[in-house]
Design an enzyme around this catalytic site. Structure first.
Site, PDB file in Angstrom:
ATOM      1  N   LYS A 106      42.498  38.216  33.730  1.00 51.66           N
ATOM      2  CA  LYS A 106      43.562  39.213  33.715  1.00 51.66           C
ATOM      3  C   LYS A 106      43.061  40.623  33.420  1.00 51.66           C
ATOM      4  O   LYS A 106      43.801  41.596  33.614  1.00 51.66           O
ATOM      5  CB  LYS A 106      44.632  38.816  32.699  1.00 51.66           C
ATOM      6  CG  LYS A 106      45.296  37.480  32.988  1.00 51.66           C
ATOM      7  CD  LYS A 106      46.049  37.482  34.314  1.00 51.66           C
ATOM      8  CE  LYS A 106      46.851  36.207  34.494  1.00 51.66           C
ATOM      9  NZ  LYS A 106      47.653  36.220  35.727  1.00 51.66           N
ATOM     10  N   SER A 130      43.837  25.984  31.137  1.00 54.62           N
ATOM     11  CA  SER A 130      44.006  26.162  32.590  1.00 54.62           C
ATOM     12  C   SER A 130      42.683  25.985  33.321  1.00 54.62           C
ATOM     13  O   SER A 130      42.665  25.546  34.479  1.00 54.62           O
ATOM     14  CB  SER A 130      44.623  27.530  32.904  1.00 54.62           C
ATOM     15  OG  SER A 130      43.803  28.576  32.431  1.00 54.62           O
TER      16      SER A 130
END
Length: 327
Positions: free
Chosen positions: A51, A274
Site C-alpha cells: 500500500k 493475506s
C-alpha cells in the site's frame, strides 16, 4: 556540491524508496508443485506493505490536480490499516493532517503505527465491515472544512501505480518469463494494474485473484466475516477489472493462517495472513499438471510483524509470555 550529491546513492526522502521490491523463489513449502513459485516481497518497502505504492500515487495525483495542498488540506481515508499507514508516512513528510477510519477488528499493531505517525485514528464497529468505515469517513469529510477523501477502492490512481511500477518490475525481474500472476484481492488495485500490464506484454499470462472462502463475493457468493485482514472487503471494488481475472481462488481463513505460519519456519519469510492466502492459492495452482515447468509470481503484500497480536501468532505469543527466566 549539488551535482556531487545528485550522483551519490542517497534518497532525497523516504518516498524515493517505494517500489523495486525483490522477487525470491519459494523452496521448502512447494512439495508436489510442478511449477516454480516466486514471491514479490512488498514488505521490503519503507512502511512494509504494497500500500506504500498507492498511498504515494493517490497523494501526488491529488496534488498535481490541485485538489490538496500541504499544510492546508485535511486528508481522510478509510482503511484496513496498511493504506492508512502508507498515507501516514507520506503525510508526515509533506505536512498534512491525516484522519484514518479503521474497523476495530484490525490488528493492534496497526493502531500503534498509525498513532506513531501522528494520525487521528477513528475506530468503527467491526460488524459493519469496510463499508461501515467508508460511511464514517464520508461523515467526517462532510463535517471537516477543507478536507479530501481518497476513496482507494474507487480511485484510478490506485491501479495506475501498479500498471506503472509493479507490473513492469515483475516483467523485468522475470525477464518476461512469467506465466501466471497471483494476487489476493482487497481494493483490486494490485491485480488490476499489474495484471493489465502483464497481459498487454503477453496475453497468455494467467491472472489469478484470491479471496476468502468465507466471503467469496468475487465468485458470486455472499459477504461474510473472515480472518484474512486486508482482503475480502465484502463488495466488488470499482477499480477491480474482473475481466482481467482468469480465475478466482477461494482460500479459507484457516488455510491462510496455517500457510502464513509455515512460511517463517520453512522459508524464513515473516509475512501477514493475506500473504499466506496468496501462497496457499499459488501452491494449489502450481500442482496442476498444465502448469508443469511454468513460473508463477505471487504478491506478498505485507510483513508479519504487523500481525503479532492476531491469531496468526497466538501460540507463539503465549509461549513467549510464559517463558521462564533461567538463572
Amino acid at each position: 556540491m549539488a551535482e556531487q550529491e545528485k550522483n551519490i546513492g542517497i534518497a532525497k526522502d523516504v518516498t524515493q524508496l517505494i517500489g523495486n521490491t525483490p522477487l525470491v523463489y519459494l523452496n521448502n513449502v512447494v512439495h508436489g508443485c510442478l511449477a516454480r513459485i516466486a514471491v514479490k516481497l512488498e514488505s521490503m518497502g519503507p512502511c512494509c506493505s504494497v500500500k506504500d505504492r498507492i498511498a504515494y500515487s493517490m497523494i501526488t495525483t491529488a496534488e498535481e490536480q490541485g485538489l490538496i495542498k500541504p499544510g492546508e488540506t485535511v486528508l481522510i481515508e478509510h482503511s484496513s490499516g496498511n493504506t492508512g499507514i502508507g498515507l501516514a508516512f507520506i503525510a508526515a513528510i509533506k505536512g498534512y493532517k491525516l484522519i484514518i477510519v479503521m474497523p476495530a477488528s484490525m490488528s493492534f499493531e496497526r493502531r500503534v503505527v498509525l498513532l506513531a505517525f501522528g494520525v487521528h485514528l477513528v475506530l468503527t464497529d467491526p460488524a459493519k465491515g469496510f463499508q461501515g468505515a467508508a460511511q464514517k469517513a464520508e461523515e467526517i469529510r462532510d463535517k471537516t472544512p477543507n478536507s479530501y477523501i481518497f476513496q482507494q477502492a474507487e480511485n484510478p490512481a490506485n491501479p495506475r501505480i501498479h500498471y506503472e511500477s509493479t507490473g513492469p518490475e515483475i516483467w523485468k525481474q522475470t525477464n518476461g518469463k512469467i506465466d501466471a500472476f497471483v494476487s489476493a484481492v482487497g481494493t483490486g488495485g494490485t491485480i488490476t494494474g499489474a495484471g493489465k500490464f502483464l497481459k498487454e506484454k503477453n496475453p497468455n499470462i494467467k491472472v489469478y485473484g484470491v479471496e476468502p472462502a468465507e466471503s467469496a463475493v468475487l465468485s458470486g457468493g455472499k459477504p461474510g466475516p473472515h480472518g484474512i485482514q486486508g482482503i475480502g472487503a465484502g463488495f466488488i471494488p470499482d477499480v477491480l477489472d474482473l475481466n482481467l481475472l482468469d480465475e478466482v481462488i477461494q482460500v479459507s481463513s484457516e488455510e491462510a493462517i496455517d500457510t502464513a505460519k509455515l512460511l517463517p519456519l520453512k522459508e524464513g519469510l515473516l509475512v501477514g495472513i493475506s500473504s499466506g492466502a496468496a501462497a496457499a492459492a499459488a501452491i494449489r495452482i502450481a500442482k496442476r499438471s498444465e502448469n508443469a515447468g511454468k513460473l508463477i509470481v505471487v504478491i506478498f503484500p505485507s510483513c508479519g510483524e504487523r500481525y503479532l497480536s492476531t491469531v496468526l501468532f497466538e501460540s507463539f505469543r503465549k509461549e513467549a509470555e510464559n517463558m521462564a527466566i533461567e538463572n
